[in-house]
Enzyme design. Structure first.
Site, PDB file in Angstrom:
ATOM      1  N   GLU A   1       2.977  -5.846   7.514  1.00 14.19           N
ATOM      2  CA  GLU A   1       1.888  -4.738   7.928  1.00 14.19           C
ATOM      3  C   GLU A   1       1.707  -4.558   9.572  1.00 14.19           C
ATOM      4  O   GLU A   1       1.430  -3.490  10.139  1.00 14.19           O
ATOM      5  CB  GLU A   1       0.337  -5.206   7.468  1.00 14.19           C
ATOM      6  CG  GLU A   1       0.354  -5.191   6.247  1.00 14.19           C
ATOM      7  CD  GLU A   1       0.958  -6.673   5.129  1.00 14.19           C
ATOM      8  OE1 GLU A   1       0.303  -6.504   4.195  1.00 14.19           O
ATOM      9  OE2 GLU A   1       1.543  -7.217   5.656  1.00 14.19           O
TER      10      GLU A   1
ATOM     11  N   GLY B   1       1.112  -5.486   0.914  1.00 14.56           N
ATOM     12  CA  GLY B   1      -0.049  -5.746  -0.219  1.00 14.56           C
ATOM     13  C   GLY B   1       0.732  -6.079  -1.316  1.00 14.56           C
ATOM     14  O   GLY B   1       0.336  -6.656  -2.434  1.00 14.56           O
TER      15      GLY B   1
ATOM     16  N   ALA C   1       0.771  -1.236   0.012  1.00 11.28           N
ATOM     17  CA  ALA C   1      -0.094  -0.026  -0.062  1.00 11.28           C
ATOM     18  C   ALA C   1       1.095   1.207   0.023  1.00 11.28           C
ATOM     19  O   ALA C   1       2.004   1.146   0.468  1.00 11.28           O
ATOM     20  CB  ALA C   1      -0.840  -0.189   1.204  1.00 11.28           C
TER      21      ALA C   1
ATOM     22  N   GLU D   1       1.110  -9.917  -1.153  1.00  8.58           N
ATOM     23  CA  GLU D   1      -0.282 -10.327  -1.072  1.00  8.58           C
ATOM     24  C   GLU D   1      -0.826 -10.344  -2.525  1.00  8.58           C
ATOM     25  O   GLU D   1      -1.358 -11.418  -3.117  1.00  8.58           O
ATOM     26  CB  GLU D   1      -1.417  -9.539  -0.124  1.00  8.58           C
ATOM     27  CG  GLU D   1      -1.005  -9.689   1.179  1.00  8.58           C
ATOM     28  CD  GLU D   1      -1.833  -8.631   2.046  1.00  8.58           C
ATOM     29  OE1 GLU D   1      -1.656  -7.428   1.916  1.00  8.58           O
ATOM     30  OE2 GLU D   1      -2.728  -9.190   2.696  1.00  8.58           O
TER      31      GLU D   1
HETATM   32  C1  LIG Z   1      -1.368  -4.108  -7.257  1.00  6.58           C
HETATM   33  C2  LIG Z   1      -2.264  -4.551  -6.279  1.00  6.58           C
HETATM   34  C3  LIG Z   1      -3.464  -4.659  -6.317  1.00  6.58           C
HETATM   35  C4  LIG Z   1      -4.246  -4.288  -4.919  1.00  6.58           C
HETATM   36  C5  LIG Z   1      -4.135  -3.005  -4.388  1.00  6.58           C
HETATM   37  C6  LIG Z   1      -4.355  -3.008  -2.976  1.00  6.58           C
HETATM   38  C7  LIG Z   1      -3.890  -1.784  -2.368  1.00  6.58           C
HETATM   39  C8  LIG Z   1      -2.766  -1.969  -1.343  1.00  6.58           C
HETATM   40  C9  LIG Z   1      -2.835  -2.932  -0.433  1.00  6.58           C
HETATM   41  C10 LIG Z   1      -3.637  -2.838   0.606  1.00  6.58           C
HETATM   42  C11 LIG Z   1      -4.031  -4.288   1.306  1.00  6.58           C
HETATM   43  C12 LIG Z   1      -4.520  -3.815   2.918  1.00  6.58           C
HETATM   44  C13 LIG Z   1      -3.049  -4.106   3.672  1.00  6.58           C
HETATM   45  C14 LIG Z   1      -1.621  -3.842   3.150  1.00  6.58           C
HETATM   46  C15 LIG Z   1      -1.094  -2.981   3.642  1.00  6.58           C
HETATM   47  C16 LIG Z   1       0.391  -2.676   3.288  1.00  6.58           C
HETATM   48  O1  LIG Z   1       0.895  -3.014   2.155  1.00  6.58           O
HETATM   49  S1  LIG Z   1       1.236  -1.707   4.462  1.00  6.58           S
HETATM   50  C17 LIG Z   1       2.651  -1.362   3.536  1.00  6.58           C
HETATM   51  C18 LIG Z   1       3.544  -2.593   3.646  1.00  6.58           C
HETATM   52  N1  LIG Z   1       5.006  -2.485   2.849  1.00  6.58           N
HETATM   53  C19 LIG Z   1       5.983  -1.979   3.485  1.00  6.58           C
HETATM   54  O2  LIG Z   1       5.801  -2.047   4.748  1.00  6.58           O
HETATM   55  C20 LIG Z   1       7.214  -1.731   2.938  1.00  6.58           C
HETATM   56  C21 LIG Z   1       7.692  -0.108   3.270  1.00  6.58           C
HETATM   57  N2  LIG Z   1       8.928   0.181   2.633  1.00  6.58           N
HETATM   58  C22 LIG Z   1      10.174  -0.214   3.284  1.00  6.58           C
HETATM   59  O3  LIG Z   1      10.235  -1.104   4.267  1.00  6.58           O
HETATM   60  C23 LIG Z   1      11.315   0.146   2.635  1.00  6.58           C
HETATM   61  O4  LIG Z   1      10.905   1.529   1.703  1.00  6.58           O
HETATM   62  C24 LIG Z   1      11.911  -0.764   1.428  1.00  6.58           C
HETATM   63  C25 LIG Z   1      10.912  -1.124   0.711  1.00  6.58           C
HETATM   64  C26 LIG Z   1      12.333  -2.111   2.233  1.00  6.58           C
HETATM   65  C27 LIG Z   1      13.164  -0.122   0.733  1.00  6.58           C
HETATM   66  O5  LIG Z   1      14.014   0.374   1.943  1.00  6.58           O
HETATM   67  P1  LIG Z   1      15.096   1.579   1.270  1.00  6.58           P
HETATM   68  O6  LIG Z   1      15.849   0.803   0.185  1.00  6.58           O
HETATM   69  O7  LIG Z   1      15.888   1.727   2.709  1.00  6.58           O
HETATM   70  O8  LIG Z   1      14.495   2.551   0.529  1.00  6.58           O
HETATM   71  P2  LIG Z   1      13.433   3.826   1.375  1.00  6.58           P
HETATM   72  O9  LIG Z   1      14.174   5.028   1.428  1.00  6.58           O
HETATM   73  O10 LIG Z   1      12.731   3.314   2.592  1.00  6.58           O
HETATM   74  O11 LIG Z   1      12.374   3.887   0.082  1.00  6.58           O
HETATM   75  C28 LIG Z   1      12.589   4.331  -0.931  1.00  6.58           C
HETATM   76  C29 LIG Z   1      11.510   5.395  -1.391  1.00  6.58           C
HETATM   77  O12 LIG Z   1      10.328   4.573  -1.730  1.00  6.58           O
HETATM   78  C30 LIG Z   1       9.190   4.907  -0.719  1.00  6.58           C
HETATM   79  N3  LIG Z   1       8.587   3.854  -0.289  1.00  6.58           N
HETATM   80  C31 LIG Z   1       8.895   2.654  -0.026  1.00  6.58           C
HETATM   81  N4  LIG Z   1       7.773   1.927   0.485  1.00  6.58           N
HETATM   82  C32 LIG Z   1       6.751   2.520   0.124  1.00  6.58           C
HETATM   83  C33 LIG Z   1       5.389   2.246   0.626  1.00  6.58           C
HETATM   84  N5  LIG Z   1       4.871   1.204   0.662  1.00  6.58           N
HETATM   85  N6  LIG Z   1       4.499   3.468   0.076  1.00  6.58           N
HETATM   86  C34 LIG Z   1       5.103   4.651  -0.113  1.00  6.58           C
HETATM   87  N7  LIG Z   1       6.329   4.769  -0.313  1.00  6.58           N
HETATM   88  C35 LIG Z   1       7.139   4.025   0.008  1.00  6.58           C
HETATM   89  C36 LIG Z   1      10.015   5.524   0.567  1.00  6.58           C
HETATM   90  O13 LIG Z   1       9.184   6.380   1.058  1.00  6.58           O
HETATM   91  C37 LIG Z   1      11.054   6.278  -0.336  1.00  6.58           C
HETATM   92  O14 LIG Z   1      10.591   7.571  -0.661  1.00  6.58           O
HETATM   93  P3  LIG Z   1      11.311   8.906  -0.787  1.00  6.58           P
HETATM   94  O15 LIG Z   1      11.803   9.191   0.681  1.00  6.58           O
HETATM   95  O16 LIG Z   1      10.514   9.863  -1.447  1.00  6.58           O
HETATM   96  O17 LIG Z   1      12.737   8.457  -1.672  1.00  6.58           O
END
Ligand SMILES: CCCCCCCCCCCCC/C=C/C(=O)SCCNC(=O)CCNC(=O)[C@H](O)C(C)(C)COP(=O)(O)OP(=O)(O)OC[C@H]1O[C@@H](n2cnc3c(N)ncnc32)[C@H](O)[C@@H]1OP(=O)(O)O
Length: 263
Positions: A137, A114, A69, A117
């Protein structure tokens, strides 16, 4: 040939294989509301496409399949907006999960929350060595709400699913393969090609048979044996008098490749 669904999803055709490309690389395919709508629309179109015998879900982002997400977008949601988003989310996951043909996820880099998932909603997951998967999550105060609490136990069992969801830990490719979280691991950058190659092999089989077999597998799973066998029997009857069956038997006896009518 390709078709765009909004700004973040593209569907490409490779013969009888359709490729649904998650195309929001700058955000590592973080799933925004707009992207979720587009995934749902692309799946609705593919579900009606008789020429799509197999679907591959791939990513144009170099570092990720999908990071889940869009936490930036969700940070700005009001409670009402979050609730309005829920049916869109479920529609997107349901769209992938309910595709009637075999679906293969091509995963490289991060497939988290997600994003994982979404891969779990596919029938098979082909990963490269860079794949890192997990359901973190609970570390951001929610739960896997895209099917993960139901799909993960079906892949790895209840206890392992609990350990992964409760710990929110990430699992790298080789351990993911050992645990059954992914089905194949290939060299760095080879996930899409390997998934398309597998899809091509599957697409050489009867489209009618493939869809009936998927129905039996999906609907029967979790039923008691007797009920499951009834599901299988219904699926068998649905193909018993099909054009594909007639063509398949004739082609075998005439020692030639079948030309599936697809009905
Ligand atoms: C296509 C699917 C169809 C269905 C659609 C469904 C809708 C979505 C699903 C909803 C379902 C409900 C339940 C689900 C909930 C979730 O999914 S909660 C989120 C789960 N994901 C995470 O926790 C991952 C979060 N991100 C990280 O842990 C890290 O970013 C990373 C991926 C491990 C990478 O780390 P690193 O290399 O250190 O880079 P970062 O600086 O952290 O990230 C780079 C930039 O990317 C942005 N970013 C990363 N993840 C997300 C995210 N999930 N959402 C938005 N932005 C994200 C991060 O903010 C950085 O941005 P900038 O700071 O602007 O560079």
């Amino acid at each position: 040939m390709s078709e765009r669904f909004g700004e973040f999803v593209e569907v490409r055709r490779h013969g009888f294989v359709a490729e649904l490309v998650l195309d929001r690389p700058k955000a590592m395919n973080a799933v925004s509301s707009a992207m979720a709508v587009s995934v749902g629309e692309a799946c609705a179109s593919l579900a009606l496409d008789a020429g799509a015998r197999v679907v591959v879900v791939s990513s144009s982002a170099s570092r990720a399949f999908c990071v889940g997400a869009d936490l930036k977008e969700r940070n700005s949601f009001s409670d009402a907006e979050l609730l309005r988003q829920r049916p869109v989310t479920r529609g997107a996951y349901g769209g992938v999960l309910e595709l009637p043909m075999p679906v293969i996820a091509a995963v490289h880099g991060f497939a988290l929350g997600g994003g994982f998932e979404l891969a779990l909603a596919c029938d098979l997951i082909v990963a490269d060595e860079t794949a890192v998967v997990g359901l973190p999550e609970v570390s951001v105060g929610v739960i896997p709400g895209g099917g993960g609490t139901q799909l993960l136990p079906r892949r790895v069992g209840a206890a392992r699913a609990a350990e992964l969801i409760f710990s929110a830990r990430r699992v790298e490719a080789r351990e993911a393969l050992e645990m059954g979280l992914v089905d194949q691991v290939v060299g760095v950058g080879g996930d899409r090609e390997a998934a398309l190659e597998l899809a091509g092999r599957i697409a050489a089989n009867s489209p009618v048979g493939l869809r009936a077999a998927k129905r039996a597998l999906r609907v029967g799973y979790g039923l008691d044996l007797r009920a499951g066998l009834e599901v299988e029997d219904a699926a068998w009857r649905s193909v018993a008098f099909s054009g594909d069956r007639a063509e398949g038997v004739a082609a075998f006896n005439e020692k030639r490749a079948p030309q599936w009518p697809g009905e």
